[in-house]
Every structure is written in structure tokens, then in C-alpha cells.
Design an enzyme around this catalytic site. Structure first.
Site, PDB file in Angstrom:
ATOM      1  N   ASN A 152       0.784  -1.238   0.000  1.00 11.53           N
ATOM      2  CA  ASN A 152       0.000   0.000   0.000  1.00 11.53           C
ATOM      3  C   ASN A 152       0.817   1.290   0.000  1.00 11.53           C
ATOM      4  O   ASN A 152       0.284   2.344  -0.315  1.00 11.53           O
ATOM      5  CB  ASN A 152      -1.044  -0.020   1.126  1.00 11.53           C
ATOM      6  CG  ASN A 152      -0.435  -0.133   2.497  1.00 11.53           C
ATOM      7  OD1 ASN A 152       0.720  -0.531   2.626  1.00 11.53           O
ATOM      8  ND2 ASN A 152      -1.174   0.204   3.509  1.00 11.53           N
ATOM      9  N   GLU A 248       5.107  -3.727  12.122  1.00  7.87           N
ATOM     10  CA  GLU A 248       4.102  -2.661  11.958  1.00  7.87           C
ATOM     11  C   GLU A 248       2.905  -3.320  11.290  1.00  7.87           C
ATOM     12  O   GLU A 248       2.948  -3.620  10.090  1.00  7.87           O
ATOM     13  CB  GLU A 248       4.663  -1.539  11.063  1.00  7.87           C
ATOM     14  CG  GLU A 248       5.857  -0.804  11.646  1.00  7.87           C
ATOM     15  CD  GLU A 248       5.492   0.118  12.798  1.00  7.87           C
ATOM     16  OE1 GLU A 248       4.298   0.375  13.026  1.00  7.87           O
ATOM     17  OE2 GLU A 248       6.421   0.567  13.488  1.00  7.87           O
ATOM     18  N   CYS A 282      -3.005   1.401   6.911  1.00  4.98           N
ATOM     19  CA  CYS A 282      -3.109   0.729   8.211  1.00  4.98           C
ATOM     20  C   CYS A 282      -3.835   1.581   9.239  1.00  4.98           C
ATOM     21  O   CYS A 282      -4.375   1.051  10.204  1.00  4.98           O
ATOM     22  CB  CYS A 282      -1.723   0.355   8.708  1.00  4.98           C
ATOM     23  SG  CYS A 282      -0.554   1.684   8.498  1.00  4.98           S
TER      24      CYS A 282
HETATM   25  P1  NDP Z   1       0.770  -9.018   3.884  1.00  7.24           P
HETATM   26  O1  NDP Z   1       1.015  -9.299   5.323  1.00  7.24           O
HETATM   27  O2  NDP Z   1      -0.041  -9.963   3.117  1.00  7.24           O
HETATM   28  O3  NDP Z   1       2.156  -8.870   3.097  1.00  7.24           O
HETATM   29  C1  NDP Z   1       3.155  -7.985   3.499  1.00  7.24           C
HETATM   30  C2  NDP Z   1       4.494  -8.464   2.980  1.00  7.24           C
HETATM   31  O4  NDP Z   1       4.820  -9.698   3.609  1.00  7.24           O
HETATM   32  C3  NDP Z   1       4.514  -8.735   1.481  1.00  7.24           C
HETATM   33  O5  NDP Z   1       5.774  -8.383   0.979  1.00  7.24           O
HETATM   34  C4  NDP Z   1       4.300 -10.234   1.425  1.00  7.24           C
HETATM   35  O6  NDP Z   1       4.788 -10.827   0.242  1.00  7.24           O
HETATM   36  C5  NDP Z   1       5.106 -10.680   2.622  1.00  7.24           C
HETATM   37  N1  NDP Z   1       4.745 -11.997   3.174  1.00  7.24           N
HETATM   38  C6  NDP Z   1       3.585 -12.690   3.014  1.00  7.24           C
HETATM   39  N2  NDP Z   1       3.655 -13.876   3.671  1.00  7.24           N
HETATM   40  C7  NDP Z   1       4.886 -13.928   4.253  1.00  7.24           C
HETATM   41  C8  NDP Z   1       5.549 -14.895   5.062  1.00  7.24           C
HETATM   42  N3  NDP Z   1       4.970 -16.035   5.415  1.00  7.24           N
HETATM   43  N4  NDP Z   1       6.813 -14.623   5.484  1.00  7.24           N
HETATM   44  C9  NDP Z   1       7.415 -13.458   5.160  1.00  7.24           C
HETATM   45  N5  NDP Z   1       6.834 -12.506   4.383  1.00  7.24           N
HETATM   46  C10 NDP Z   1       5.581 -12.731   3.944  1.00  7.24           C
HETATM   47  O7  NDP Z   1       0.148  -7.547   3.833  1.00  7.24           O
HETATM   48  P2  NDP Z   1      -0.359  -6.701   2.587  1.00  7.24           P
HETATM   49  O8  NDP Z   1       0.727  -6.492   1.590  1.00  7.24           O
HETATM   50  O9  NDP Z   1      -1.663  -7.249   2.144  1.00  7.24           O
HETATM   51  O10 NDP Z   1      -0.572  -5.284   3.310  1.00  7.24           O
HETATM   52  C11 NDP Z   1      -1.674  -5.011   4.065  1.00  7.24           C
HETATM   53  C12 NDP Z   1      -1.404  -5.111   5.545  1.00  7.24           C
HETATM   54  O11 NDP Z   1      -0.315  -4.282   5.915  1.00  7.24           O
HETATM   55  C13 NDP Z   1      -2.581  -4.600   6.356  1.00  7.24           C
HETATM   56  O12 NDP Z   1      -2.832  -5.489   7.415  1.00  7.24           O
HETATM   57  C14 NDP Z   1      -2.087  -3.263   6.872  1.00  7.24           C
HETATM   58  O13 NDP Z   1      -2.720  -2.812   8.043  1.00  7.24           O
HETATM   59  C15 NDP Z   1      -0.642  -3.505   7.067  1.00  7.24           C
HETATM   60  N6  NDP Z   1       0.090  -2.246   7.093  1.00  7.24           N
HETATM   61  C16 NDP Z   1       0.588  -1.783   8.290  1.00  7.24           C
HETATM   62  C17 NDP Z   1       1.234  -0.557   8.354  1.00  7.24           C
HETATM   63  C18 NDP Z   1       1.837  -0.060   9.635  1.00  7.24           C
HETATM   64  O14 NDP Z   1       2.741   0.783   9.550  1.00  7.24           O
HETATM   65  N7  NDP Z   1       1.410  -0.506  10.799  1.00  7.24           N
HETATM   66  C19 NDP Z   1       1.346   0.289   7.179  1.00  7.24           C
HETATM   67  C20 NDP Z   1       0.807  -0.291   5.981  1.00  7.24           C
HETATM   68  C21 NDP Z   1       0.203  -1.515   5.961  1.00  7.24           C
HETATM   69  P3  NDP Z   1       3.868 -11.072  -1.054  1.00  7.24           P
HETATM   70  O15 NDP Z   1       2.669 -10.198  -0.911  1.00  7.24           O
HETATM   71  O16 NDP Z   1       4.748 -10.655  -2.163  1.00  7.24           O
HETATM   72  O17 NDP Z   1       3.555 -12.514  -1.064  1.00  7.24           O
END
Ligand code: NDP
Length: 474
Positions: A152, A248, A282
Site C-alpha cells: 500500500n 508494523e 493501516c
Molecule cells: P501481507 O502481510 O499480506 O504482506 C506484506 C508483505 O509480507 C509482502 O511483501 C508479502 O509478500 C510478505 N509476506 C507474506 N507472507 C509472508 C511470510 N509467510 N513470510 C514473510 N513474508 C511474507 O500484507 P499486505 O501487503 O496485504 O498489506 C496489508 C497489511 O499491511 C494490512 O494489514 C495493513 O494494516 C498492514 N500495514 C501496516 C502498516 C503499519 O505501519 N502498521 C502500514 C501499511 C500496511 P507477497 O505479498 O509478495 O507474497
């Protein structure tokens, strides 16, 4: 359509396999990027480990110069980067350019903070055993940092990992979200041009469940800094072993509107906070608790402002919100709306979907157990809920597995302090909503919203070890 190479060990390389990156509004393929294998991740970690020897002894002024140069290059390329964010993330232009400006600032803050990383003296003679000794501690870099980022904010959330890491003399292996990796590759070009040593920044692209986990488990990686969902965050803590982890994660963010709130300011800000980036932030506003005496007026004006939003192609300059990241996510959100309505919620406006585009949706009469309320909705859906007393409103806000940020609109100093004292969140925004963030403030959540804090100075603390020094003068 461009074929990209990825950046490992200071070289631009192919990996043999590829991933197509699409424009989230048109569905057109806009780029093809290399998909990393376990072997590529291994090479990236080895390169980062080797580069650490140079980074850890690089003087602060030099690290600061590289970061400042990178900040300026982000500014120079801002139109290009914002257009890429618009297309690969589906984020409306005004928010995409806003993200680039913030990315610039994050690097700028890091360039400044690089010059003030220090410890403090310890009064050794406070202990009988310390008499005749001098003590102080310094902060030292940890080594290879694994950064894993969500879709995002393809620039600024990467910046929040990479800039503090460089400022403090660490090296990075970054795994950006597979849906939005091109912005991270542009950042690699910028860091190369800014003079970052080869191997100090590496990008590996591929499914998180596969190559993300390879980074998380590797013993050479000293710290994981992750932004994403609570589910993945939880898995990372279980896999990481003995290494530092900063998380985060998500939230079902709330804002309270007291009776004395300035409605003319609160309503447009709440609309923006609920629907910016189609609610995929988020700290997006998901639950609005409005005092019962003003709830009807608030809802009516809020719905009208929502209906005036322009939904469409994010690259058009006047678009307010574009598509969601993928169609399954949009379908999931639509299902949650239908479920809430079946359980008794009232649909005030929105609720319809075309492909990835979900109309901004306002619900009323929602209850705390509905998924649109108790889970992170991460879509353009907001609930307006009435309350009687501030104490009750704060209990509602706190009745959540999450605790990232919350807002309250009131000018009553006693209520302000009551809210500050009682909201169980990482940040309380007075006369603003949960969504407020600038990039040098401490930022992070309580409960399932995460572990640790970001915001450049605070990320640097999490990316350094304290080294204690004692000199015996006896
Ligand atoms: P995901 O948790 O699905 O993915 C985040 C990242 O983690 C991606 O690069 C993804 O790879 C990777 N990932 C997925 N599975 C694994 C695993 N088992 N081990 C290691 N890495 C993994 O989140 P989204 O991308 O859908 O983002 C949305 C989420 O992020 C929401 O919950 C949002 O609230 C949170 N967020 C929090 C923020 C904060 O600062 N607190 C800010 C912005 C977002 P890939 O997708 O390439 O498979």
C-alpha cells in the site's frame, strides 16, 4: 512494457523467472520483474554481509551525504515515481505524489539523524562497585537487516526500512510486495546513483510465503523489519529465531466525534481518512463514534461528502479513489458489507462493486461483532456508531485486538486528557483522525498492531545495539 532487472550485490541481474506487474485499474501489464529463488536470496544476504564491513566503518557525514543525495534524486524523479505508484498500487495521483513527497522527507530525516546517533555516559560511582571507573555506551549497527514491505505504500514504507538502516551503518535485503515491486527497483537505481556501496542494498522479489520466509529464518540476518498483516507478523515471530523483530501491523482504527466538535473541519477530514487509497491504509478510519446528539447531522453531511468523491482511474489528477489491490480483495470487502447488512446494519451509501473498484461505503447501526467493525476492513468501508458518554466511546475504541492510532475531535481540555490517558493505542490524535502521520514521529502499535516503533530516529534505535564501555581507573 519494460523488462526490469533486480539489484543484488550492486549488480543489475536477471534470475531466470519473472513476475508480471499490472496496472491495477486497467489490468494492463506495465512491467516484468525477476522472481528470486532461494539461491538469489542467499546471494543477496551474502552480499549484504560483505558490504557491512564497509558500511559499519563509513563515517556519519558520508552516510548522511548519500541519504541526502538519495532524497534529492527522489524529488527530481517525483513525477515518474508517483505515476508508477498510481499504476502498480492503484493509488490516486494526489496520494501517490503525496507519498513521494513523504519518501523524500523520510530520506531527508535519515540524512539528518545519521549525524546524531550517540549514547550517553553512565555514572558508574552510583554503585559501590563502580567507584574509580568511567562508563559510557555507544550505539552500533547490527549488520544485515531484512526488510519486508506491503503493497500500500511502495515507496515510503520501503523508505522507513532502508533510510534508517543506512543512516545507522547497516545493510539491507528488501523483499517488497510482489504486486508493487517496481517502485523499489527505482529506489535501488537512486541509491546506486547516490553512491551507496555495492551490496549495501539488495532487492529480492517473490512470494512472501516462500522467499520472505527464507530471509526471516536466515541466521546471518540480524533483524527483521516487517510491515504487513497481523497474520503474517505472527508467523514471522515464530520463524525468526534469535533476532530482533519490528512489526508494523494492522488496525481497525477509530475516531471519536464529541458534541463540541468543529463539524466543518471534522467531516471532510473523516471522509478523506476513510477513503484515501481506497481504505487500504493501516490507519484508515474504519469506526467513527459520534455523540448521539449530533449523529444524524454528522451522518447526513458525511454521506453527502462521500457521494461527491470521484471514483475512477488513479492517474487522472482529480480522482479521489481508484481500485483495490486485487479483485478477490474487493469481493471479500463486498461480502463483508452484505454480511453486515444481513446482520442488521443500514447501508447509508455505496456498497456496489465493479471489478476491483468498490464504491466508498458508509454503514450505520453496525455492532461490534460484525466483521466490518472488529476486523481490519482494509477497504473503502466506514461505520458510523452513536454513543452516549465519552467513557463509553473510549471503551468501544479499546474493545479491539488492535491498538495503532486513534483520533478525537473536541476542544474540552479535560476530555482531551481523559482520552490521552485512556486510549490504548500507540498514537492519539487530537482534533484529527487516526490517519495522521508525519515521518519523524514515533509510530507503531500496541496489542496486535505490532512490536516496536518506526519514525526515523525510533527505527534507528531498533536497528542498533547498545555497546557498553567501562574504563577502570583504579
Ligand atoms: P501481507 O502481510 O499480506 O504482506 C506484506 C508483505 O509480507 C509482502 O511483501 C508479502 O509478500 C510478505 N509476506 C507474506 N507472507 C509472508 C511470510 N509467510 N513470510 C514473510 N513474508 C511474507 O500484507 P499486505 O501487503 O496485504 O498489506 C496489508 C497489511 O499491511 C494490512 O494489514 C495493513 O494494516 C498492514 N500495514 C501496516 C502498516 C503499519 O505501519 N502498521 C502500514 C501499511 C500496511 P507477497 O505479498 O509478495 O507474497
Amino acid at each position: 512494457m519494460k523488462h526490469y532487472k533486480t539489484y543484488i550485490g550492486g549488480e543489475w541481474v536477471e534470475t531466470g523467472q519473472t513476475i508480471n506487474v499490472i496496472d491495477k485499474y486497467t489490468g494492463e501489464t506495465i512491467g516484468v520483474v525477476p522472481r528470486a529463488s532461494e539461491k538469489d536470496v542467499d546471494k543477496a544476504i551474502a552480499a549484504a554481509q560483505e558490504a557491512f564491513e564497509e558500511m559499519k566503518s563509513m563515517p556519519a557525514y558520508k552516510r548522511s551525504e548519500i541519504l541526502e543525495k538519495a532524497a534529492n534524486l527522489i524529488k527530481e524523479r517525483s513525477e515518474e515515481i508517483a505515476t508508477m505508484i498510481c499504476r502498480e498500487a492503484g493509488k490516486a495521483w494526489k496520494y501517490s505524489i503525496g507519498e513521494v513527497n513523504r519518501g523524500y522527507e523520510t530520506f531527508k530525516f535519515a540524512s539528518e539523524e545519521a549525524k546524531r546517533i550517540h549514547g550517553e555516559t553512565v555514572p558508574m560511582d552510583a554503585s559501590m562497585g563502580g567507584v574509580g571507573r568511567v562508563g559510557y555506551y555507544i550505539r552500533v549497527p547490527m549488520g544485515v537487516i531484512g526488510g519486508i514491505t506491503p503493497f500500500n505504500f511502495p515507496l515510503n514504507l520501503v523508505a522507513h526500512k532502508v533510510a534508517p538502516a543506512i543512516a545507522s551503518g547497516n545493510t539491507v535485503v528488501l523483499k517488497p510486495a510482489s504486486t508493487t515491486p517496481i517502485t523499489a527497483l527505482i529506489l535501488a537505481e537512486i541509491l546506486e546513483e547516490a553512491g551507496l556501496p555495492k551490496g549495501a542494498f539488495n532487492v529480492v522479489i517473490g512470494p512472501g510465503g516462500e522467499i520472505g520466509e527464507v530471509i526471516v529464518k536466515d541466521y546471518r540476518v540480524r533483524k527483521i523489519t516487517f510491515t504487513g498483516s497481523a497474520k503474517v507478523g505472527d508467523r514471522i515471530t515464530r520463524l525468526a529465531g534469535i533476532k530482533r523483530v519490528t512489526l508494523e501491523l494492522g488496525n481497525n482504527s477509530a475516531t471519536i466525534i464529541e458534541k463540541d466538535a468543529d463539524m466543518d473541519k471534522a467531516i471532510p477530514r473523516c471522509v478523506d481518512s476513510a477513503f484515501a487509497n481506497s481504505g487500504q491504509v493501516c490507519i484508515s478510519l474504519q469506526r467513527i463514534y459520534v455523540h448521539k446528539d449530533i449523529a444524524d447531522e454528522f451522518t447526513e453531511k458525511f454521506a453527502k461528502a462521500t457521494e461527491n468523491l470521484k471514483v475512477g482511474n488513479p492517474v487522472e489528477r482529480d480522482t479521489d479513489l481508484g481500485p483495490m489491490i486485487d479483485e478477490n480483495e474487493a469481493k471479500r470487502a463486498e461480502e463483508w458489507i452484505k454480511e453486515a447488512i444481513n446482520q442488521g446494519a443500514q447501508l447509508v451509501t455505496g456498497g456496489t462493486r465493479e471489478g476491483r473498484v468498490l464504491k466508498p461505503t458508509v454503514l450505520r447501526n453496525t455492532t461490534k461483532d460484525m466483521r466490518v467493525m472488529c476486523m481490519e476492513v482494509f477497504a473503502p468501508i466506514v461505520s458510523i456508531v452513536e454513543y452516549n458518554t465519552l467513557e463509553e466511546a473510549i471503551q468501544h475504541v479499546n474493545d479491539s485486538d488492535y491498538g495503532l492510532q486513534a483520533g478525537i475531535y473536541t476542544n474540552d481540555i479535560r476530555k482531551i486528557h481523559y482520552a490521552i490517558d485512556n486510549l490504548d493505542v500507540g498514537g492519539v490524535m487530537i482534533n484529527d483522525t487516526s490517519i495522521f502521520r508525519v515521518d519523524h514521529m514515533p509510530y507503531g502499535g500496541n496489542k496486535m498492531s505490532g512490536i516496536g516503533r518506526e519514525g526515523v530516529r525510533f527505527a534507528i534505535e531498533e536497528m542498533t545495539n547498545i555497546k557498553m564501555v567501562m574504563i577502570n581507573l583504579n
